[in-house]
Write an enzyme that holds these catalytic residues in place. Structure first.
Site, PDB file in Angstrom:
ATOM      1  CE  LYS A  15      63.259  48.713  30.122  1.00  0.00           C
ATOM      2  NZ  LYS A  15      64.367  48.917  31.062  1.00  0.00           N
ATOM      3  CG  LEU A  17      68.476  56.705  24.037  1.00  0.00           C
ATOM      4  CD1 LEU A  17      68.177  58.173  23.787  1.00  0.00           C
ATOM      5  CD2 LEU A  17      69.951  56.481  24.342  1.00  0.00           C
ATOM      6  CE  LYS A  37      58.804  52.031  32.247  1.00  0.00           C
ATOM      7  NZ  LYS A  37      60.045  51.345  31.810  1.00  0.00           N
ATOM      8  CB  SER A  41      58.957  51.348  40.343  1.00  0.00           C
ATOM      9  OG  SER A  41      60.031  50.752  39.642  1.00  0.00           O
ATOM     10  CG  ASP A  54      62.054  55.718  31.967  1.00  0.00           C
ATOM     11  OD1 ASP A  54      62.858  56.650  31.826  1.00  0.00           O
ATOM     12  OD2 ASP A  54      62.358  54.632  32.498  1.00  0.00           O
ATOM     13  N   GLY A 119      62.885  47.166  33.610  1.00  0.00           N
ATOM     14  CA  GLY A 119      64.051  46.339  33.863  1.00  0.00           C
ATOM     15  C   GLY A 119      64.339  45.423  32.691  1.00  0.00           C
ATOM     16  N   PRO A 209      75.852  55.531  19.827  1.00  0.00           N
ATOM     17  CG  PRO A 209      76.607  57.529  18.893  1.00  0.00           C
ATOM     18  CD  PRO A 209      75.563  56.464  18.719  1.00  0.00           C
TER      19      PRO A 209
END
Length: 233
Positions: A15, A17, A37, A41, A54, A119, A209
């Site tokens: 997610k 990335l 975000k 956690s 993230d 998640g 990829p």
């Protein structure tokens, strides 16, 4: 202004990335950006407080710049399910309060905004609500990140069904190759992608990829060439 909710077929589907890469692509096209975000956690203790990798990746590609707390209002140290991390921290998460906070952040005039979940689509926010409810409450179209590996067809289709069953719109999906062996048979790999395109009934925004596992979300420019922005951007 375009705002999307980014979810995945599972934890570590890619997610961040994808979200950071789409933000970087939007910046390359001259758009203003914001990455959020809401709940994270697995945060590290720093002199500035709890910080999540993230969230930092999204923060770095939010222009004009904003504070860390704007991007990630709820940060928890344990790398466990967010609702459990919140319970251990003595914090009560609920959709009403979270939606109000994120809605206020979305008032900022940005051309392209992404709200990244935690998640998968069904990750709990508390004992009775899922984080996915944030997307439906705020009426955000959804970008689904599919971790390409054995079993991804089932995971992707179930997630897409759940998104639609909850009343949200699937705006597009991105495939992120997690298992190099999954693509070793090029013909079979192409058949899997074709199945996703046929059964998800949403545009494919790209297929990334296999990239180096060294903090790929920190250098999303490697994925930009494989992505396109959702329709309208």
């Amino acid at each position: 202004m375009s705002v999307y909710f980014v979810t995945g077929t599972d934890t570590d589907a890619g997610k961040t990335l994808v979200a950071a890469s789409l933000l970087a692509l939007a910046r390359a096209r001259g758009l203003t950006t914001l990455g959020l975000k809401p709940v994270a956690s697995g945060c590290a203790n720093t002199p500035d407080g709890l910080r999540n990798d993230d969230a930092l990746a999204l923060l770095a590609r939010s222009v004009p710049a904003v504070s860390y707390d704007t991007v990630n209002p709820f940060a928890f140290e344990p790398a466990i399910a967010p609702h459990l991390a919140a319970q251990r921290a003595g914090v009560q998460l609920d959709l009403a309060g979270l939606s109000e906070q994120i809605a206020a952040r979305l008032q900022a005039p940005r051309d392209f905004t992404l709200v990244e979940g935690a998640g998968g689509w069904r990750v709990p926010l508390n004992d009775s609500e899922d984080l996915a409810g944030l997307a439906t409450r705020l009426d955000l179209p959804v970008i689904l990140v599919i971790g390409l590996k054995l079993g991804c067809l089932n995971h992707a289709r179930l997630t897409a069904e759940a998104i639609r069953a909850d009343g949200a719109r699937l705006a597009g999906w991105v495939g992120n190759l997690l298992d190099a062996d999954f693509a070793r048979d090029e013909s079979l790999y192409a058949d899997n992608l074709a199945t996703l395109q046929r059964t998800l009934d949403a545009p494919c925004l790209g297929v990334i990829p296999r990239l180096s596992r060294v903090a790929p979300a920190r250098r999303p420019e490697a994925a930009i060439a494989h992505l396109e922005l959702p329709h309208g951007n």
